[in-house]
Design a protein around this motif. Sequence first.
Motif: not given
Length: 270
Positions: A261-266, A211-218, A223-230, A174-178
Amino acid sequence: MTICAYATFDDADSDDELQPVLAAWREAGIEGRAERWDDPAADWSAYDAVIVRSVWDYIFRREEFLAWARRVESVTRLLNPHAVLEANTDKTYLRDLGVPVVPTHWSSDGLPDWPEYVVKPTVSGGARDTTRTADREEARVLAAALEAAGRTPMVQPYLDMVESEGETSLLYFNGRFSHAVRRNPMLAPGMTMADNARAHLRPPAPDQVELAEKVLAAVPHALLYARIDLVRLPDGAPVVMEVELTEPYLFLGHDQGAAARFAGALRELL
């Protein structure tokens, strides 16, 4: 009681995150039920939301999967949404991110002169149909074969930094770093799928978080979940390898509080 479907596939036993997620949902007051995404008997309208998770066979029938997602979204909440799934299941999205990405050539013509190449189709997963080669002509032939099969190739330089520095995956709920993990390189000599699945927690560097948060902002969707691979280029600059918004492995077992945290985001999104 809120009831959510955990969308999986016909080999759900291979998903070792399913049971921990369902347990965390219960703790958050959410009843979760595993459902095969392509089960014709499933009544998706009976759920408060359908959570797309281990739909790992979609790469063989992407259009069918997207049609399913469209139908589900017409009767209940779908997370992540259909529009996100449609864009994210073809890696040509990398062309439109507007942030630094691994250098990528999108055809078999005019390949750059790189020491080593990685050739793969834009619709794939788990390194399927992916080849590493130091032979420029072999890379061209592999890319041309994908084109002949009606698939879009992507040709990238093999980055030695994935072996020395490693690939860093940042997880957001939900947009927050885990949490973040360092992953083993899939295409290193002698590496197996089991080796690649092994990872360890790694605090991300500030430039990676930026960089990851620039991606999410776009992304114009919740988003319930996102994985940014760098990964880092030889000059040290971080770049995006992939943005996993469809069915990423979340490495929940690597951080004690991640499943909660995943359940809380949901719960927040519902």
